[in-house]
Design a protein around this motif. Structure first.
Motif, PDB file in Angstrom:
ATOM      1  N   ALA A  41      49.210  27.327  -2.412  1.00  0.00           N
ATOM      2  CA  ALA A  41      48.203  27.589  -1.398  1.00  0.00           C
ATOM      3  C   ALA A  41      48.800  28.552  -0.289  1.00  0.00           C
ATOM      4  O   ALA A  41      48.161  29.516   0.189  1.00  0.00           O
ATOM      5  N   GLN A  42      50.008  28.000   0.376  1.00  0.00           N
ATOM      6  CA  GLN A  42      50.688  28.886   1.186  1.00  0.00           C
ATOM      7  C   GLN A  42      51.084  30.187   0.811  1.00  0.00           C
ATOM      8  O   GLN A  42      51.137  31.088   1.537  1.00  0.00           O
ATOM      9  N   VAL A  43      51.618  30.089  -0.585  1.00  0.00           N
ATOM     10  CA  VAL A  43      52.144  31.614  -1.007  1.00  0.00           C
ATOM     11  C   VAL A  43      50.940  32.719  -1.091  1.00  0.00           C
ATOM     12  O   VAL A  43      51.152  33.584  -0.954  1.00  0.00           O
ATOM     13  N   PHE A  44      50.067  32.225  -1.557  1.00  0.00           N
ATOM     14  CA  PHE A  44      48.584  32.771  -1.774  1.00  0.00           C
ATOM     15  C   PHE A  44      48.220  33.444  -0.467  1.00  0.00           C
ATOM     16  O   PHE A  44      47.869  34.531  -0.262  1.00  0.00           O
ATOM     17  N   SER A  45      48.147  32.635   0.686  1.00  0.00           N
ATOM     18  CA  SER A  45      47.824  32.847   1.922  1.00  0.00           C
ATOM     19  C   SER A  45      48.772  33.997   2.405  1.00  0.00           C
ATOM     20  O   SER A  45      48.279  34.932   3.166  1.00  0.00           O
ATOM     21  N   ASP A  46      50.119  33.558   2.209  1.00  0.00           N
ATOM     22  CA  ASP A  46      51.109  34.596   2.639  1.00  0.00           C
ATOM     23  C   ASP A  46      50.768  36.150   2.311  1.00  0.00           C
ATOM     24  O   ASP A  46      51.096  36.976   2.773  1.00  0.00           O
ATOM     25  N   VAL A  47      50.604  35.930   1.024  1.00  0.00           N
ATOM     26  CA  VAL A  47      50.445  37.420   0.021  1.00  0.00           C
ATOM     27  C   VAL A  47      49.201  38.049   0.663  1.00  0.00           C
ATOM     28  O   VAL A  47      49.049  39.300   0.980  1.00  0.00           O
ATOM     29  N   ASP A  48      48.147  37.400   0.791  1.00  0.00           N
ATOM     30  CA  ASP A  48      46.751  37.828   1.204  1.00  0.00           C
ATOM     31  C   ASP A  48      46.904  38.316   2.793  1.00  0.00           C
ATOM     32  O   ASP A  48      46.604  39.479   2.880  1.00  0.00           O
ATOM     33  N   SER A 113      54.957  49.811  11.999  1.00  0.00           N
ATOM     34  CA  SER A 113      54.254  48.660  11.910  1.00  0.00           C
ATOM     35  C   SER A 113      53.738  48.697  10.312  1.00  0.00           C
ATOM     36  O   SER A 113      53.861  47.633   9.763  1.00  0.00           O
ATOM     37  N   TYR A 114      53.763  49.790   9.715  1.00  0.00           N
ATOM     38  CA  TYR A 114      53.511  49.791   8.295  1.00  0.00           C
ATOM     39  C   TYR A 114      54.597  49.218   7.475  1.00  0.00           C
ATOM     40  O   TYR A 114      54.632  48.499   6.505  1.00  0.00           O
ATOM     41  N   LEU A 115      55.937  49.912   7.859  1.00  0.00           N
ATOM     42  CA  LEU A 115      56.949  49.400   6.995  1.00  0.00           C
ATOM     43  C   LEU A 115      57.390  47.986   7.224  1.00  0.00           C
ATOM     44  O   LEU A 115      57.789  47.503   6.264  1.00  0.00           O
ATOM     45  N   THR A 116      57.044  47.399   8.329  1.00  0.00           N
ATOM     46  CA  THR A 116      57.302  45.860   8.406  1.00  0.00           C
ATOM     47  C   THR A 116      56.406  45.083   7.659  1.00  0.00           C
ATOM     48  O   THR A 116      56.688  44.231   6.943  1.00  0.00           O
ATOM     49  N   ALA A 117      54.967  45.688   7.624  1.00  0.00           N
ATOM     50  CA  ALA A 117      53.944  44.966   6.923  1.00  0.00           C
ATOM     51  C   ALA A 117      54.256  45.093   5.571  1.00  0.00           C
ATOM     52  O   ALA A 117      54.094  44.290   4.638  1.00  0.00           O
ATOM     53  N   ALA A 118      55.110  46.127   5.051  1.00  0.00           N
ATOM     54  CA  ALA A 118      55.245  46.378   3.535  1.00  0.00           C
ATOM     55  C   ALA A 118      56.477  45.664   3.127  1.00  0.00           C
ATOM     56  O   ALA A 118      56.459  44.948   2.128  1.00  0.00           O
ATOM     57  N   ALA A 119      57.312  45.340   4.272  1.00  0.00           N
ATOM     58  CA  ALA A 119      58.418  44.529   4.186  1.00  0.00           C
ATOM     59  C   ALA A 119      58.167  43.140   3.615  1.00  0.00           C
ATOM     60  O   ALA A 119      58.673  42.051   2.988  1.00  0.00           O
ATOM     61  N   GLN A 120      57.033  42.577   4.737  1.00  0.00           N
ATOM     62  CA  GLN A 120      56.537  41.179   4.633  1.00  0.00           C
ATOM     63  C   GLN A 120      55.626  40.758   3.140  1.00  0.00           C
ATOM     64  O   GLN A 120      55.865  40.074   2.821  1.00  0.00           O
ATOM     65  N   LEU A 121      54.941  41.867   2.983  1.00  0.00           N
ATOM     66  CA  LEU A 121      54.269  41.868   1.592  1.00  0.00           C
ATOM     67  C   LEU A 121      55.455  41.719   0.488  1.00  0.00           C
ATOM     68  O   LEU A 121      55.212  40.785  -0.317  1.00  0.00           O
ATOM     69  N   ASN A 122      56.413  42.534   0.489  1.00  0.00           N
ATOM     70  CA  ASN A 122      57.475  42.489  -0.547  1.00  0.00           C
ATOM     71  C   ASN A 122      58.067  41.002  -0.549  1.00  0.00           C
ATOM     72  O   ASN A 122      58.421  40.473  -1.512  1.00  0.00           O
ATOM     73  N   LEU A 123      58.310  40.568   0.640  1.00  0.00           N
ATOM     74  CA  LEU A 123      59.046  39.093   1.008  1.00  0.00           C
ATOM     75  C   LEU A 123      57.833  38.225   0.548  1.00  0.00           C
ATOM     76  O   LEU A 123      58.372  37.231  -0.259  1.00  0.00           O
ATOM     77  N   ALA A 124      56.596  38.211   0.748  1.00  0.00           N
ATOM     78  CA  ALA A 124      55.992  37.286   0.209  1.00  0.00           C
ATOM     79  C   ALA A 124      55.560  36.912  -1.391  1.00  0.00           C
ATOM     80  O   ALA A 124      55.443  36.164  -1.954  1.00  0.00           O
ATOM     81  N   VAL A 125      55.648  38.392  -2.132  1.00  0.00           N
ATOM     82  CA  VAL A 125      55.431  38.438  -3.422  1.00  0.00           C
ATOM     83  C   VAL A 125      56.706  38.121  -4.105  1.00  0.00           C
ATOM     84  O   VAL A 125      56.952  37.590  -5.184  1.00  0.00           O
ATOM     85  N   GLY A 126      57.773  38.414  -3.388  1.00  0.00           N
ATOM     86  CA  GLY A 126      59.139  37.888  -4.033  1.00  0.00           C
ATOM     87  C   GLY A 126      59.748  39.028  -4.627  1.00  0.00           C
ATOM     88  O   GLY A 126      60.887  38.871  -5.457  1.00  0.00           O
ATOM     89  N   ARG A 127      59.342  40.226  -4.656  1.00  0.00           N
ATOM     90  CA  ARG A 127      60.010  41.460  -5.327  1.00  0.00           C
ATOM     91  C   ARG A 127      59.406  42.913  -4.310  1.00  0.00           C
ATOM     92  O   ARG A 127      58.469  42.586  -3.842  1.00  0.00           O
TER      93      ARG A 127
END
Length: 131
Positions: A41-48, A113-127
């Motif tokens: 659930a935490q992973v889904f929350s992080d990705v969302d 901000s966009y690049l930071t958000a993209a990096a966080q999304l990549n980190l949350a997804v794992g790739r």
């Protein structure tokens, strides 16, 4: 007189010494399943959350890219032309320069901000999903 004897023993399991260990194992299994579900659930929350942040950054970037940057540059160029030909004051010229730089700075901060958000999304997804 001859005697023959025999005995038969049947173990009665009144007290199972492993009963406590079995219950402890079942409790551990249940706890680990709950931890797994909580982690999922935490992973889904992080990705969302990261995806929402990327979408928000894109929504803020679009007007700057399409409209505000070009508009600020045109105003600056117009005021510069007017200043060079005596139609605007030095203060107008400096304000136009300042406003144009403020818009460019805001645009660059939004890109960050966009690049930071993209990096966080990549980190949350794992790739890497957003290069």
């Amino acid at each position: 007189m001859q005697t023959l004897g025999g005995s038969v023993s049947i173990p009665l399991r009144i007290f199972d010494r492993n009963q406590g260990e079995k219950q402890r194992t079942q409790i551990d299994i249940g706890r680990n399943q709950q931890l797994t579900e909580a982690t999922r659930a935490q992973v889904f929350s992080d990705v969302d959350s990261a995806y929402t942040q990327v979408e928000s950054s894109i929504a803020l970037l679009k007007p700057y890219k399409v409209k505000y940057k070009d508009q600020a540059t045109r105003v600056r160029d117009t005021v510069t032309y007017a200043y060079l030909h005596g139609g605007a004051s030095l203060m107008d010229f400096l304000n136009a320069q300042s406003d144009c730089r403020a818009v460019q700075l805001a645009y660059m901060q939004l890109i960050g901000s966009y690049l930071t958000a993209a990096a966080q999304l990549n980190l949350a997804v794992g790739r890497e999903v957003i290069p």
